[in-house]
Scaffold this motif. Structure first.
Motif, short mmCIF file in Angstrom:
data_model
loop_
_atom_site.label_atom_id
_atom_site.label_comp_id
_atom_site.label_asym_id
_atom_site.label_seq_id
_atom_site.Cartn_x
_atom_site.Cartn_y
_atom_site.Cartn_z
N ALA A 145 -8.05 -5.21 4.07
CA ALA A 145 -9.09 -5.37 3.04
C ALA A 145 -8.53 -6.05 1.80
CB ALA A 145 -9.68 -4.00 2.70
N ASP A 146 -7.32 -5.67 1.39
CA ASP A 146 -6.70 -6.24 0.19
C ASP A 146 -6.47 -7.74 0.35
OD1 ASP A 146 -5.44 -6.33 -2.33
OD2 ASP A 146 -3.48 -6.10 -1.38
N LEU A 147 -6.05 -8.17 1.54
CA LEU A 147 -5.77 -9.58 1.78
C LEU A 147 -6.98 -10.35 2.28
CD1 LEU A 147 -2.23 -9.32 3.43
CD2 LEU A 147 -2.79 -9.85 1.06
N ASP A 148 -8.07 -9.63 2.49
CA ASP A 148 -9.33 -10.23 2.95
C ASP A 148 -9.14 -10.98 4.26
OD1 ASP A 148 -12.03 -10.81 2.86
OD2 ASP A 148 -11.78 -12.64 1.68
N VAL A 149 -8.52 -10.29 5.22
CA VAL A 149 -8.33 -10.86 6.56
C VAL A 149 -8.79 -9.82 7.58
CG1 VAL A 149 -6.39 -12.32 5.88
CG2 VAL A 149 -5.95 -10.02 6.75
N PRO A 150 -9.22 -10.24 8.75
CA PRO A 150 -9.56 -9.27 9.79
C PRO A 150 -8.30 -8.58 10.30
CG PRO A 150 -9.67 -11.50 10.66
CD PRO A 150 -9.47 -11.63 9.17
N GLU A 151 -8.46 -7.40 10.87
CA GLU A 151 -7.31 -6.67 11.39
C GLU A 151 -6.58 -7.46 12.47
OE1 GLU A 151 -8.52 -2.83 12.70
OE2 GLU A 151 -8.85 -2.05 10.69
N SER A 152 -7.29 -8.34 13.18
CA SER A 152 -6.66 -9.13 14.24
C SER A 152 -5.60 -10.07 13.71
CB SER A 152 -7.71 -9.92 15.01
OG SER A 152 -8.41 -10.80 14.14
N ALA A 208 -3.62 2.90 5.98
CA ALA A 208 -2.84 1.92 5.23
C ALA A 208 -3.03 0.51 5.78
CB ALA A 208 -1.36 2.30 5.27
N VAL A 209 -3.04 0.38 7.11
CA VAL A 209 -3.20 -0.94 7.73
C VAL A 209 -4.59 -1.50 7.40
CG1 VAL A 209 -3.40 -2.14 9.94
CG2 VAL A 209 -1.52 -0.54 9.55
N TRP A 231 0.86 -1.18 0.00
CA TRP A 231 0.00 0.00 0.00
C TRP A 231 0.89 1.23 0.00
CZ3 TRP A 231 -0.89 4.56 2.36
CH2 TRP A 231 -2.12 5.19 2.10
N ALA A 232 0.69 2.09 -0.97
CA ALA A 232 1.47 3.33 -1.07
C ALA A 232 0.52 4.51 -1.18
CB ALA A 232 2.37 3.28 -2.31
N GLY A 233 0.83 5.58 -0.52
CA GLY A 233 -0.02 6.77 -0.57
C GLY A 233 0.41 7.74 0.51
N TRP A 234 -0.49 8.71 0.76
CA TRP A 234 -0.14 9.76 1.72
C TRP A 234 -1.13 9.82 2.88
CZ3 TRP A 234 4.56 11.47 0.74
CH2 TRP A 234 5.03 11.33 -0.57
#
Length: 794
Positions: free
Chosen positions: A716-723, A710-711, A701-704
């Motif tokens: 979301a991109d990997l389709d996993v919960p934040e935990s 970003a986290v 993830w790249a951006g400002w």
């Protein structure tokens, strides 16, 4: 200096339990461990003066209630009976106050009263407080010291007070029967045959080397710890089955409670040999009407039981009862003397848990409405017994369990596990004979068994330190020296049944180095024994370094590696390389080796045990599955690496790169979240992290946007919960942003490379270990939890 006794009329020594309590009171004068409070709600018209006179008359009748304790300048402590003892009494009228203010004032008084403690030099060791809260309603608080009363005596005192009060307000007579004095009990205790007691306890405890471990138990912080309490009530059907089973087999409640707790400890610790403490009633059967005596009769003693590997049977329960009965002849042995008969090192407790099977009513019998007064017990402070875990079993119309735990030593989740396991073990006793050795309740406890070709118990202190320091939900047992292969072969041995086996092998112990044939044969035998456990848990074979390797030993190591290569759930590792991160300067102890002792230095053994335990932790933990690296705040400095000090040797970034490569080699995912453009990030990776190119990451993830955005985007991109994410950074600002706004994610702020070297959550299992589907630790255990905090380093 102790004060002068108040009009003394008698004096005599203390019982063993009183001596123990006095010792702890003097050692920790501010702890208030043995100060107890009982709160009652009194409904009805109360004659406060008559109630107070009932207390005074009860105190006058019982010597123990007029006793104080003295020790300074004496050869041994004495309890001194005073002719009179005026009880402190507090009264306050709250009838004109709002409910919230009444509650606040009562709680403030109760807290201050508890913190005041009780002066052991001034009789009586108790005080009372009465609060009028409304017409016909009072709150009553009785504060007393445990050194003069046990639970059954507490009930007798309250019963007598209310009976005296009823007789007074109803103009009736109260004529108590004569009972022996407490000094008669003390005389019997001191007349016991000490030699016979010691012989009995040596026969039970001489070969006990360690306390039975309790998963999740950790070291306290040295401060005054609060006690917390959990409750469980068996349902009516289970209670009925227990009662019927006890009658059928003529088993006491103490037998059933002891058997159930022994079974629970065995399941939790992964052993069949358990030791715990029990509180015995101690009332002297040689004295008539002993059941009506008032004082401190109880004593704490060890119980050692061997639990059948195939589950409890009626015969085993009978054996348990016989053992408890035999111990009654020695039930006033001082605990310190009994512990001295065991083989535990000085300063190590013989047991960590205490079981009390209550044989008296929780509340003294007082029929509602008698003398116009109804008594309802509102509760009491959880007792502080000095043990991390205290279980109280209360038989009755429904069997109830109280679990009191030291909150600094055991968290609520681990305490709840103990309670659940005990309740289930108790409820299953009527089915004795049909239970398996691997019952379900202890499935979330990680069982580790250690064995070796040398005496591995030299590592016990290190394992014990980390288990208690971090509160690991794990137990570590140790095999007998020289029996490693035998215990691997026997399917019901603790080593064979463990979820994780740590085998420490010094080839010189297997066979003589000068006989290559014998050494090869010994290695083959070991390989065969280890292979028998293939797929049944995980086995780590640690080849410990020789003082000077011979060609025969080098060939034998290679033979061992080839023989176990590809065996499911087995890995072989180099014990010399294993401790690289701990800077052990001296590995061997030649003097100890010549004397036939463990051939390695204490520093090496401590490092070896620490690293072995963290390998188990990496495999057993329900840990994050994705490592998220902060690019510009960890791998390099600045959005394009323009201020780089980045992934240099000795920097957190360089260590993070190595950890990320280990994750990738182990098949785990690594992501990158950073500020900047794609071109800048690619250039920074090429410049600073050549081994870790953009193609290595499962997500970039790249951006400002803020780091927390970003986290969330990576999840979301990997389709996993934040935990499932572990976010790693060296920048305090981005760490604080993710910690505050991604509550589910694990976070770690890396101030230095050495911190990451010792961050257990970054560890991966060694090559050769499968994904073990056995017990998992959950993130309530501090050793694995990085969520919302800096992670433990050691």
């Amino acid at each position: 200096m102790s004060e002068t006794p108040q009009s003394p009329v008698d004096a005599y020594p203390l019982t063993p339990m009183q001596q123990g309590m006095l010792y702890h009171c003097l050692a920790e004068p501010a702890a208030g461990r043995y100060v107890q409070q009982v709160e009652c709600e009194l409904t009805g018209e109360l004659d406060a003066d008559a109630f107070r006179r009932a207390w005074r008359a009860t105190i006058d009748r019982h010597d123990i209630l007029r006793s104080a304790f003295y020790w300074e300048g004496l050869s041994e402590p004495l309890q001194v009976v005073c002719e009179t003892a005026e009880q402190a009494w507090f009264f306050e009228d709250h009838t004109g106050l709002p409910e919230s203010e009444r509650a606040r004032r009562f709680e403030g008084y109760r807290r201050d009263d508890l913190e005041r403690g009780i002066d052991l030099n001034r009789a009586p060791l108790m005080r009372c407080a009465l609060f009028r809260v409304a017409p016909g309603r009072h709150r009553f608080l009785w504060t007393h010291h445990h050194i003069i009363l046990d639970g059954s005596s507490f009930a007798l005192i309250l019963t007598e007070v209310f009976e005296r009060y009823s007789a007074a307000v109803e103009q009736g007579a109260y004529t108590p029967k004569d009972v022996p004095r407490f000094r008669d009990h003390v005389a019997l205790v001191h007349a016991q045959d000490h030699d016979s007691s010691m012989e009995f306890w040596r026969s039970r405890l001489a070969d006990v080397r360690d306390p039975t471990p309790i998963p999740g138990l950790r070291e306290g912080d040295g401060g005054e710890a609060a006690a917390a309490e959990l409750h469980h009530a068996l349902d009516a059907d289970t209670t009925a089955r227990l009662d019927a089973f006890a009658r059928q087999h003529r088993l006491s409640a103490s037998t059933l409670g002891s058997a159930a707790w022994a079974r629970s400890l065995a399941l939790l610790a992964g052993t069949t040999d358990v030791v715990f403490g029990t509180t015995v009633s101690g009332r002297p059967v040689a004295l008539p009407d002993a059941e009506s005596m008032v004082g401190l009769f109880i004593n704490t003693l060890p119980v050692r039981l061997t639990v059948p590997a195939d589950g409890p049977t009626p015969q085993w329960l009978t054996d348990v009862q016989d053992e408890l009965v035999r111990a009654r002849d020695f039930d006033q042995t001082p605990l310190v003397d009994a512990q001295g008969c065991a083989g535990v090192p000085r300063g190590v407790p013989l047991f960590e848990s205490l079981l009390l099977v209550q044989s008296y009513a929780d509340e003294p019998p007082h029929p509602p409405g008698r003398a116009g007064l109804t008594v309802e017990f509102a509760g009491s402070e959880p007792p502080r017994t000095g043990y991390p875990v205290t279980l109280m079993l209360v038989p009755g119309e429904t069997w109830r369990i109280r679990l009191i735990h030291d909150t600094a030593a055991l968290g609520e989740a681990d305490a709840r596990r103990l309670l659940d396991v005990f309740a289930r073990a108790l409820g299953e006793l009527p089915e004795a004979g049909g239970l398996s050795a691997t019952a379900e309740p202890a499935a979330d406890v990680v069982r580790v068994q250690v064995s070796g070709t040398f005496t591995v118990t030299a590592m016990a202190d290190t394992f014990r330190f980390w288990l208690r320091r971090l509160g690991l939900a794990a137990t570590v047992g140790f095999g007998r020296y020289g029996h490693m292969q035998q215990e691997l072969i026997v399917s019901d041995s603790p080593l064979a049944r463990a979820a994780y086996r740590l085998l420490f092998v010094r080839l010189a112990d297997l066979a003589h180095q000068d006989d290559p044939g014998a050494l090869s044969g010994a290695v083959d035998d070991l390989v065969t024994a280890v292979r028998m456990r293939e797929g049944d848990g995980c086995t780590l074979v640690v080849v410990c370094p020789p003082q000077a390797a011979t060609p025969h030993e080098e060939a034998a190591v290679e033979r061992l590696r080839r023989g176990l290569a590809g065996v499911r759930g087995v890995a072989v590792t180099d014990g010399g390389e294993l401790v690289r991160r701990y800077d052990v300067d001296v590995v061997h102890d030649p003097a100890a080796a010549r004397a036939g002792h463990v051939p390695y230095t204490p520093a090496y053994l401590a490092a070896l045990a620490t690293e072995a335990l963290r390998i188990v932790a990496a495999a057993a933990a329900d840990a994050p599955s994705v490592l998220v690296l902060d690019g510009d705040g960890l791998l390099w400095d600045g959005a394009a690496g323009e201020d780089a000090r980045a992934a240099q040797d000795g920097s957190p970034g360089g260590t993070a790169v190595r950890a990320a490569l280990e994750w990738i080699r182990a098949g785990r995912r690594v992501a990158l979240a950073t500020r900047g453009t794609a071109d800048d990030i690619g250039a920074a990776l090429d410049r600073f992290c050549a081994p870790l190119g953009a193609g290595s990451f499962a997500s970039v993830w790249a951006g400002w946007e803020p780091a927390s955005t970003a986290v969330a985007a990576v999840a979301a991109d990997l389709d996993v919960p934040e935990s499932e994410l572990l976010y790693l950074t060296a920048d305090p600002a981005t760490w604080a942003d993710v910690r505050a706004n991604c509550a589910g994610a694990h976070t770690a702020l890396a101030p230095a490379a050495s911190y990451l070297e010792h961050l257990w959550t970054l560890d991966v299992v060694p090559a050769g270990w499968t994904d073990h589907q056995g017990p998992k630790n959950h993130d309530q255990h501090e050793d694995f939890d990085t969520r919302g905090r800096d992670h433990h380093a050691h």
